[in-house]
Structure formats: C-alpha cells, structure tokens
Scaffold this active site. Structure first.
Site, mmCIF file in Angstrom:
data_model
loop_
_atom_site.group_PDB
_atom_site.id
_atom_site.type_symbol
_atom_site.label_atom_id
_atom_site.label_comp_id
_atom_site.label_asym_id
_atom_site.label_seq_id
_atom_site.Cartn_x
_atom_site.Cartn_y
_atom_site.Cartn_z
ATOM 1 N N CYS A 91 -45.264 23.802 53.731
ATOM 2 C CA CYS A 91 -45.233 23.607 55.181
ATOM 3 C C CYS A 91 -46.181 22.496 55.629
ATOM 4 O O CYS A 91 -45.923 21.831 56.639
ATOM 5 C CB CYS A 91 -45.517 24.908 55.923
ATOM 6 S SG CYS A 91 -47.103 25.671 55.534
ATOM 7 N N HIS A 168 -49.930 28.783 58.212
ATOM 8 C CA HIS A 168 -48.732 27.973 58.435
ATOM 9 C C HIS A 168 -49.095 26.714 59.217
ATOM 10 O O HIS A 168 -49.977 26.736 60.075
ATOM 11 C CB HIS A 168 -47.703 28.805 59.211
ATOM 12 C CG HIS A 168 -46.398 28.107 59.436
ATOM 13 N ND1 HIS A 168 -45.645 27.567 58.416
ATOM 14 C CD2 HIS A 168 -45.708 27.861 60.588
ATOM 15 C CE1 HIS A 168 -44.548 27.019 58.924
ATOM 16 N NE2 HIS A 168 -44.570 27.179 60.234
#
Length: 319
Positions: A91, A168
């Site tokens: 990510c 994230h």
C-alpha cells in the site's frame, strides 16, 4: 505472480530512493512533523502527500454508499490513475504511485518504465490496474529491495500467533482543481472538493485533522510525508549553498541508512557475541561467564517489569 511483496518502512529516505530506482527524476519525499499548512507550503511545489495510519479493526473501513468524509467520484476512476489494492504490504508503494501517476509530464519526469506502465494500465478498470501492479516485476523488485533484512521471518507467509496492529497508506493529491483521496481499499476516488495546487496545503491539512479526530486521543501512530520537487534542485535555483550542502548531506545519510536496512547483521552479531564470551572466559573462567549471564538476565527482567508498569517503547510503523 512470482514472489511476494515485503513490508517497507514509512521513511522519507526509503521512498525517495524507491522513486529514484523506478526511474523518476527530480522528486523526493519530506517527512512532516506538524499538521500546520505552512510546513507543507514552504516545500512548494508539492505534488501530494501520503498518510500512514492504524487500520481500524473495530469499525467498518469501506462502504459502497458513502465514505466517512468527502464523496465518491466514480467517474473519476475512468480519467485518473486509480488502482484497487489487491496485494498485502504494497500500500505504501501504491500510494506513492497514486500521486506520481496523476502528475502531468510537464510537472514530473516519471521515466520511461513507469510512463509505459501508466499508458498500458490507464485503459484498464481499477481492479485490473491493481492486478497489473501486483504482477509488475520491476515495481515489486524495487519495492522489495528496500525491505529490511529479516533472515528468520518470511513476510509472505504470516499465519497464526498474536494479532499485530495493521497500518495503511493513502494518498492525497490535487488533480484538475479537485482534492482527491486515493485509497486502493475504497471502491472509487474520494473527492474533498475544489482545490488548486496553491490551496492544497490548507485543504489537505483540514481533511487530515478531521481524519485524526476520529481516533481515540491516545492514538498517536500517524506518519505524513510530502512528495515534492528535489530540494537540491530548488537550492541550486535559489543559489543557496547552505541549503544545497544540507540536502546533499541528507541524501548521503539516507543512502547509508538504506544500506543498513538491506544488510544482514546475523554473522556480525554472532562474531561479536563469540568474542565477548571468549573475553569473559579469559578474564575469570566459567564463574565470571556465569556471573555475566545472570547479571544480564536480571537487567532484562528489570526492563520487562518497567515496561509492564507503563515505561513503554517506541512503535515502528510499517505499511
């Protein structure tokens, strides 16, 4: 796909040299320690920011109806480079690409390989762009080259054991006078309203403030990095020799730190430990060696007790 994607650290030096190794020119990352718009504005030109946060496990993160902030712009997925995230541990690189791939060629020279990848994937829907990214050997190999050497851990085969906090990355960037949030776990780009490049520092900090406020006050594990023009090029244009020397020194430090991340120190640590043991045995034989071991155990127990009482330690965030 042959091979997996390893975890890399949220670090300006890592992301800057990752860009360089992908063929991008005159772009770097700067870590931001404050959410004051001025701290971002002084780095102009700013192409976007990537934000690292703890992934929430107690509330739904995605929604097909409406995001927690802003509005889904499903049509934008057709004209922007937006990719669905289909793989773990990538990510950070995906957020980086979400900013980079949406910059005009006149703004940023992304290099031949990434330009070809963008041209190929722009004709694909978001989910297939994510698949194309996961299968790009060039991007995966460059990404993995910045993973820390972990000889006892296979990052691609995690299972069982204690549940670790997950983090994230998402990207924020102004495109076509609109502030977009590009998150591969969401079904579409998220619009946060009108925003020129000049307005970006103020607008994006307002969005980030609202996002952070949704967390408990005790949660402090956030990281924010700005993608900006190479500060050495800026220093040369300004004729600022002190700034140029400072930025050159920063690059050397980043190179050294990145080399340390890749190095496997197991052999070195083993040799040092063997040398210390030999020294203790020569000093006083087995009795001195056993005393040294017991003292070390006592210190370790003391540290553990201190930690249980709230001493704590720094938490390293990776995505």
């Amino acid at each position: 796909m042959s091979g997996g994607w390893n975890t890399i650290e949220s670090d300006a030096g890592v992301f800057t040299f990752l860009l360089n190794n992908l063929g991008v020119r005159d772009v770097q990352f700067e870590e931001l320690l404050t959410l004051e718009p001025e701290s971002l504005a002084e780095l102009y030109p700013v192409y976007g920011v990537i934000f690292l946060f703890k992934y929430p496990t107690d509330t739904p993160y995605t929604s097909t109806e409406k995001p927690l902030d802003g509005t889904f712009d499903r049509d934008a997925a057709e004209r922007l480079w937006f990719a669905a995230q289909t793989i773990q541990n990538a990510c950070g690189t995906q957020a980086l690409l979400s900013v980079l791939m949406n910059r005009d060629d006149a703004e940023v020279d992304i290099g031949g390989p990434l330009r070809e990848f963008r041209e190929f994937t722009m004709a694909l829907p978001a989910e297939f762009r994510g698949e194309a990214l996961s299968n790009s050997e060039l991007i995966r190999d460059v990404h993995n080259s910045f993973a820390r050497s972990s000889p006892f851990v296979d990052e691609t085969q995690r299972s069982g054991g204690e549940t670790e906090d997950a983090f994230h990355f998402v990207a924020y960037t102004p495109i076509g006078n609109t502030l977009f949030e590009l998150d591969g776990l969401q079904p579409a780009p998220i619009s946060h309203g009108a925003c020129t490049p000049e307005d970006f520092p103020v607008k994006v900090m307002e969005v980030l403030q609202r996002r952070i406020q949704r967390y408990d006050m005790s949660e402090i594990r956030f990281n924010l990095m700005a993608m900006v023009r190479d500060r050495r090029a800026v220093a040369r244009e300004l004729g600022d020799s002190e700034m140029l020397a400072r930025e050159e020194r920063k690059r050397r430090d980043w190179q050294f730190e990145n080399a340390l991340r890749r190095h496997n120190f197991v052999g070195f640590a083993g040799a040092v430990l063997k040398g210390v043991v030999d020294m203790k045995l020569k000093e006083g034989g087995e009795a001195a060696y056993n005393k040294w071991i017991e003292e070390a155990k006592a210190k370790t127990r003391q540290r553990l007790e201190s930690r249980k009482k709230g001493g704590g330690e720094d938490v390293e965030m990776e995505g």
